[in-house]
Motif scaffolding. Structure first.
Motif: not given
Length: 483
Positions: A122, A126, A300, A318
């Motif tokens: 994660t 980010l 996110c 992403l």
């Protein structure tokens, strides 16, 4: 290229209360922070931490490699009187003070990430997402403990726009002090799962510890937590006082805002999720990723919502993320580069607990094997190493993997370690591969484990050294760079 100054000697002395000694006095500055001479770059401030080895033993080497100075608690052997040093009573306390000073001067929005599974993935998502919105500073590797968090904060440029701090734990009481040091504007819990059960009575205990990350939030901070878990009520209670924002597959509960997963599509190319965030419909493509990464991506997007960022751009950015080595990276290994015979390797050998192992098995079961030169369909093969730090529940949790629905789709399961013997003994005989006590034993016979068309998952806690099996399998051929 000249790097910008991160800390002057005077600034470090002010932050730590240390004494600057050496021929240069305060007339020097550092462009980075290092605790390891193997990765030290010229211009770094070397922090002589004591862990498995005493960092003071490496100060002379650090200075010879171009360190701007060193933070020490005593004058090290082999270091001359002219050496640029900052002497503090305790080096870890000095580093923590420097991290606090880095946080105090920062203009960035700080995001803290914790959870039983998915912290590092994660955090890296980010990184890709926030880099499209401004200058992002993100913790390196798994710098998430009592020295990793201060290092991340001390390395933070004063003028960056965003900073992501990963916070981990092994025992109760570790997260809250690190969260208070970081003082995040947004705190995200990825999930709660059976990990570190040796130190906790049950999952609720883990949830309480993870939720203590919210204790460090700024007064206007946002607490983000996952829905659909047995421990969600624990997280929700802790988040209630901090502008809560939830994410998951379930619908809204009460007045809590929801980032919701609407649909998920898994293919050979990766995962695509359809989501609704802040009332906006979004699609996110995660190349090469399994479905279990979808909720991390949704978390996110919840961070993006909390920061009032452009959600459409964040969803697009992403898509730049792919699983790193050891955390679900999927690669095709060419055994015969001319005829292009190959097998697929899923490298998930960095860590393991029942939740992440189950998710990895689900991915393996969903992927379609190729064929060998004779046209025979390849196999789905799992290489599973012990899941560590599960306490008294370890035996049952390892044996229980035999009942996971994905097992029915597998051809062969190889097991590494004494705890995985409990799974091995429960497998049908026609599905049992090898059981070994050490990963190297499988590595030595890697050439016998696979054939063209196979898909091989390697999963295990880092302490099992399952990554050595990954290396052995990878060395059977070469990565297919054409994909």
């Amino acid at each position: 290229m000249t790097l910008p100054v991160l800390w002057t000697a005077a600034d470090v002395a002010t932050a730590t209360g240390g004494d600057v000694i050496g021929a240069f006095g305060t007339d020097w500055a550092a462009t980075g922070i290092s605790i390891d001479t193997r990765s030290l770059a010229p211009g770094d401030l070397f922090i002589a931490l004591t862990d498995q080895r005493d960092g003071h033993d490496f100060v002379a080497q650090a200075l010879s490699k171009g360190a701007a100075g060193a933070m020490v608690s005593r004058i090290p052997d082999g270091v001359g009187p002219d050496a640029p040093l900052i002497v503090v009573p305790d080096v870890l306390a000095g580093l923590t003070a420097l991290g606090a000073a880095g946080r105090a001067r920062a203009q960035a929005k700080i995001i803290a990430v914790t959870g039983s599974v998915g912290k590092t993935s994660t955090k890296e998502m980010l990184r890709d997402m926030l880099s499209g919105q401004g200058r992002a500073h993100v913790a390196e590797g798994s710098f998430n403990n009592h020295w990793g968090v201060p290092i991340t904060l001390a390395r933070m440029p004063a003028d960056c726009d965003f900073a992501v701090v990963e916070i981990g734990m092994n025992h109760p009481g570790e997260i809250a002090p690190l969260a208070r040091l970081a003082r995040p504007h947004v705190a995200l819990i990825t999930t709660i799962a059976a990990a570190h059960l040796e130190a906790f009575a049950d999952l609720d205990g883990i949830a309480v510890e993870k939720a203590s990350v919210f204790d460090g939030l700024t007064p206007d901070g946002v607490a983000i937590y996952p829905l659909g878990l047995e421990t969600t009520p624990v997280l929700a209670r802790a988040a209630a006082a901090h502008s809560p924002l939830a994410f998951g597959r379930e619908g809204a509960q009460g007045d809590t805002q929801i980032a919701q997963l609407i649909a998920l599509h898994q293919s050979e190319a990766g995962a695509v999720l359809e989501a609704s965030v802040g009332g906006l419909a979004l699609n996110v493509r995660l190349p090469g990723a399994g479905a279990h990464f979808a909720l991390n991506a949704l978390g996110c997007l919840a961070v993006a919502q909390a920061l009032s960022l452009d959600l459409a751009i964040c969803a697009q950015d992403l898509g730049h993320w792919t699983p790193p080595a050891g955390r679900g990276k999927r690669e095709r290994i060419l055994i015969d580069p001319v005829e292009r015979y190959s097998f697929t390797l899923i490298d998930d050998a960095y860590n393991a607990n029942p939740t992440s192992t189950g998710a990895a098995l689900d991915l393996l079961a969903q992927l379609k094997p190729g064929t060998d030169p004779s046209g025979r369909t390849g196999r789905r093969i799992a290489v599973l190493g012990d899941m560590l730090e599960l306490g008294d529940t370890a035996t049952a949790l390892h044996a229980g993997l035999a009942d996971h629905t994905a097992m029915a789709a597998l051809h062969t399961v190889h097991c590494i370690g004494p705890m995985m013997r409990h799974l091995y003994d429960r497998l049908p005989e026609d599905r049992r591969g090898h059981h070994v006590t050490a990963a190297d034993e499988l590595g030595e016979i890697a050439h016998k484990l696979v054939r063209p068309g196979d898909i091989v998952l390697v999963k295990g806690s880092k302490g099992t050294r399952a990554a050595r099996v990954v290396d052995a399998l990878r060395n059977l051929g070469q990565a297919d760079v054409s994909e």
